[in-house]
Scaffold this active site. Sequence first.
Site, PDB file in Angstrom:
ATOM      1  N   ASP A 172      62.416 -37.488  43.158  1.00  0.00           N
ATOM      2  CA  ASP A 172      61.104 -38.121  43.178  1.00  0.00           C
ATOM      3  C   ASP A 172      61.186 -39.320  42.215  1.00  0.00           C
ATOM      4  O   ASP A 172      62.146 -39.461  41.455  1.00  0.00           O
ATOM      5  CB  ASP A 172      60.004 -37.132  42.766  1.00  0.00           C
ATOM      6  CG  ASP A 172      58.632 -37.591  43.267  1.00  0.00           C
ATOM      7  OD1 ASP A 172      58.478 -38.795  43.554  1.00  0.00           O
ATOM      8  OD2 ASP A 172      57.712 -36.756  43.371  1.00  0.00           O
TER       9      ASP A 172
HETATM   10  C1  BGC Z   1      55.281 -39.065  44.390  1.00  0.00           C
HETATM   11  C2  BGC Z   1      56.054 -39.061  45.677  1.00  0.00           C
HETATM   12  C3  BGC Z   1      56.078 -40.447  46.248  1.00  0.00           C
HETATM   13  C4  BGC Z   1      56.707 -41.389  45.234  1.00  0.00           C
HETATM   14  C5  BGC Z   1      56.760 -42.833  45.698  1.00  0.00           C
HETATM   15  C6  BGC Z   1      55.796 -40.116  43.425  1.00  0.00           C
HETATM   16  O1  BGC Z   1      54.931 -40.282  42.354  1.00  0.00           O
HETATM   17  O2  BGC Z   1      55.324 -37.788  43.807  1.00  0.00           O
HETATM   18  O3  BGC Z   1      55.486 -38.173  46.579  1.00  0.00           O
HETATM   19  O4  BGC Z   1      56.756 -40.475  47.470  1.00  0.00           O
HETATM   20  O5  BGC Z   1      55.939 -41.356  44.044  1.00  0.00           O
HETATM   21  O6  BGC Z   1      55.507 -43.385  45.767  1.00  0.00           O
END
Ligand code: BGC
Length: 927
Positions: free
Chosen positions: A700
Site C-alpha cells: 500500500d
Molecule cells: C489506500 C489504498 C490506495 C492508495 C493509493 C492508500 O492510502 O489505502 O487503498 O489504493 O492509497 O491511493
Amino acid sequence: MTLDWNEYIETAVQAAGEGIVLLKNDRNVLPLPAGCRVAVYGRIQTHYYKSGTGSGGLVNVSGVIGILDALLSCPDVSVNRELLARYREWEETHPFDEGIGWGNEPWSQEEMPLDYAAAAAAAAESDVALVIIGRSAGEDKDNKDVPGAYRLSATEKDMLKTVRAAHAKMVVLLNTGGIMDTQGLCDLAPDALAYVWQGGMIGGRGVCDVLTGRVSPSGKLTDTIAKTIADYPSSPYFGDAVRNFYAEDIYVGYRYFETAAPEAVLYPFGFGLSYTTFDVAVRSFSAENGTVRTAVAVTNTGGRRGKEAVQLYAQCPQGKLGKPKRVLVAFGKTRELGSGESQTLTFELAESLFASYDDGGVTGYPSCYVLESGTYTVYAGTSVRDVREAGSFTVEKTRVTETLKQLLAPERPFRRMKPRADENGMDWEGVPLSRESEPVRRAAAIPSEIPYTGDAGITLADVRRGGSSMEAFVAQFSDDDLSCVIRGEGMGSPKVTPGTAGAFGGVSAALKKFGVPCACCADGPSGMRLDSGAKAFSLPCGTLLACTFNTELVERLFFFTGLEMAKNRVDVLLGPGMNVHRHPLNGRNFEYFSEDPLVTGKMAAAQIRGLHSAGSTGTLKHFCCNNQEFKRAEADVAVSERALREIYLKGYEIAVKEGGADAIMTMYGSLNGMWAASRFDLNTAILRGEWGFDGVVMTDWWAVMNDYGASPSKTNFAAMARAQNDLYMVCLDAAVNSTGDNTLEALASGTLARSELQRSAANICRFLMKTRAFRRLSGTEDAVTVVNRPAEDRSFLPDEVVYHTLSDSLELDLSAVDTSKDADFVIALNTERLGGYDMELTGASDLGELSQIPVTVFSQGIAAGTFTWNGTGGAWLTQTRKICINMKYVIIRLYFSRNGLRLKNLKITFRVDKDAITDPQEYMQLF
Ligand code: BGC
C-alpha cells in the site's frame, strides 16, 4: 473495442437498483403507485452520497444523479415543491460540509430542524413521505457508535418522529456504505425501510426504479444486522490502537449469530424483500464422488416481475474442531421472472467447500483441510434463516481434502471462541501457536541466482514473442536496475496518466531501454480516481454490488470500467477492495463486499474477469486484514491460522483461483507480529506456493516493512523483497533512490539475496507483458472507441495535462481560464524542493461588494483550502496563502463554485524548506 456510454450507464443503473435491500414494507407502501405525490425529507436529498470517502471515493464526475434528481425527472411521481424549497433555502445557510483535508469529511451533515406545521402542510398535499438518511465514512475515518454516525442524531430522530406523526405513510431510505443502527430506525416505525447504499453517480436512478416498481427489489444483505452494535462479537476488540484480537475466530457475522446468538439478529444475512413472492423448491440432490449436485426451482408466485437470489448453506458436524451452524457454500440469481414463471438453478459443489482447517491438530490431521466424520446437511433458501433442507451426505471417517503447512500462525497466545461440545453456547480455547518462525522458511526457499550477463540486447518484447526466456532477460539487470524495478513512483508521476496513484515498471531510462513499459495504476474500487480533474464513471460501492448477488452483472459492469481505463491509459485499477466486513464500523466497509468470504471472493473474481475481458486488470486489496482504519499502519492483527484460511484469506483465494487475479496490494498493518508487506508466509508461501498466483504484489502507499522481531520502517525494501512483495508503492522519484531504501545495502551485506530481487523483477516483467502498457509500447494495443458519452462529460486525455517545473518561483497567466460555475482549472507541478511556498492568485469581480466567490483548492482530489473573493468593483485583487508542497508531483485543481470571477495570474514562490516549517497549521497542505 467500443465503449458505449449508454450501456455503461444502464448496467450501472441496473446494479444500483439490484443491490437495494428492502427490509420492511408494511401494508405494501412500496412500490409507489403511478401519480404518487411524494414529500421528500432529509437534508441529504440535495447531496446524494455516491460513495464513501478517501481513495475509494475520489472519482471526479460530471454530475451525480441522486434520489431527488431521479424523482424530479420521473413522470410517475410528483415531488412536493414547497417542502423542497424549504430544504433548499435552509441549505443556503447550512452548506454541505466536505471537511478540509484528508479523512475529515463528517459522517453526516447537520440535519434541518423540522417543525410539525411544515410536515403537516406537506402531508396534506402528499401521499407518502420519503425520508432519506445519509452516512459517510471511509479511508482513515472509521465510523463511530455515536449520534450522527452509526446512530441517528437527535435532529434526525426528531425529524422522523415529526414525519411519522404527520404522514400516514413513511418510507425511510438509507444512503450509506455500511450498516447503521437499524434498531434505532425501526423504533421510529417506518412503514418501509431500505438500504439503498451508495450507488455511484447514477445511484438515484436505481433507487427511483425500485421506488416506482419499474424494478422489484432483489438485493440481499451481505451482512447480518444485529439489534445492537455490542452484539457483534468483534466489538470488544475493534478499534484497539495496538493489537486487535480476533477472538471471535471464524465466528464472524452470521457464522456467529446463527451459532451462538440467534436472538440478537434483527435482519439475517441474505435477507431482502421483493414486491413479488417466490416459491423455492429443491428439485434434486445428490452427493457422489466428492461432488454435491442440487437443482433448485424458483417460481414467481406473486403478481409482479422479479428476481430471486438462491442461497445454499451447509451445516457441518461439530466434530472436534467446532463448526458454525451455517456456512454459505453457493448462491445464484434468477433472471427476471414474470408472474407464474419458473427457473431452475443448478449447483455443483466441490466437497472442499464443506471442509474445515485444522490449525491445532485436534482431528489428528494438523495443518490440513478435513471433512470430519458425521452428517453434512445442505439447506437451500432465500436467507440464512429462510431455508429448507436440500439433502445431506455422510462422511464415515474423518478424512483430509487438502494437506498444507502451518503458515502465518500466531506466536503470542490469546483465546478464541469455539462452540461447546454440547452445542450449548460458546466456550474459549487457546489459539494454536506457530511451531517454526517465518525466517526459517524464507531462508529455505531462496531461489538460485541467475548469473549477471549485462546488456545482451534482449527486450521484453523478445520474451513475449518466445524468442528469449524471462531468466535471460532478467540476467541483464544490474544491481541498480534490480533495485529500481521494485520501486513504484507516485503519486501523480508524469511518466503515466497525470493525477493517478502510481507508476511502475519502466521507471528509469535503463529499464526503458530493455523495453520495460511503465504501467499506470489508479484508484479504486468504485471507479477511476483521476486527480487531474479528468472526469470518470463513478460506480456503485462494493457493499451495494455484493448485495445484488449477481456476479454476471458485476462482471459486465467492470468490463465497461476496463474499457474506460484503457481510454485513460490506466492499466491497473487499485481495486477491488475485498476485506471481510468483520465489524460494522470499519470505515472502508463501503469498498469491501460482505461479512462472508464466499460472496467476497465471487464478487472480486467477477470484477477481475470483467476487467480482464477489456484487456485491463485490477488489484485485490488490502491483503488481508485491513479491518479497521484507526492506526491501520501500526496496529497488529492477532488472528488464528484457521480464521485466516477460512475467513480472511478465503476471498482472495477465490479471486486468484477463479478470477485469475494477477495483482495484489498488501495491507499496511501487522499480521501476527510482522508487517504484511514483509510476510513471506503471506506473499510467497500461501499466495504463490499454495494458490499458484504468478502475478505481482505491491505494498500500500508509503507502507512500512520490518525484519522479524524488529521495528517497521518505510525504507526496509529488503524485508519486502525477501517476502516477495515485489513493489514498493510509492517513491517520489524511482530512478534515484529518493526514499533512501536499503536494497543495495542489504545486497552488499548479504541480508538480501540477488536472486530474491531477480524473482521480483521477473514477476513484475511477466505481469507487465500482459498489460495494455506493454501493448501500447509495442504498438499492438487494440484501440477503444467511446460512443454516446455526453459532451459535458467529456474528459480531457492524459496528454492534455502539462507539468510545470517549480524551482524557486513560477508565474502563470490565467487570463484565459474558464472560471464559470463548476469549472475546474488544473495545474500539474514537478517540484524541485518540498516545503513552504506562497501562492498568490490575482482576480477581479464586478459583482456586489458582499458577494462571495469561493475558489477551492484541491490537491490529489482533497479540498486543501479556499480563496474567497468578494466583489472588487472590477479592480484586480491579489490574495496570498501559504501552501506546503509535500510531494514532488502535485496536481492542483482550482474549482469555481460560483460565477463572477476573472483571474489574471497565479504566482508560486518558494519560502522555506519542509524540514524548517515549525507550524504546519499555517499552511494549506498539498499532497
Ligand atoms: C489506500 C489504498 C490506495 C492508495 C493509493 C492508500 O492510502 O489505502 O487503498 O489504493 O492509497 O491511493
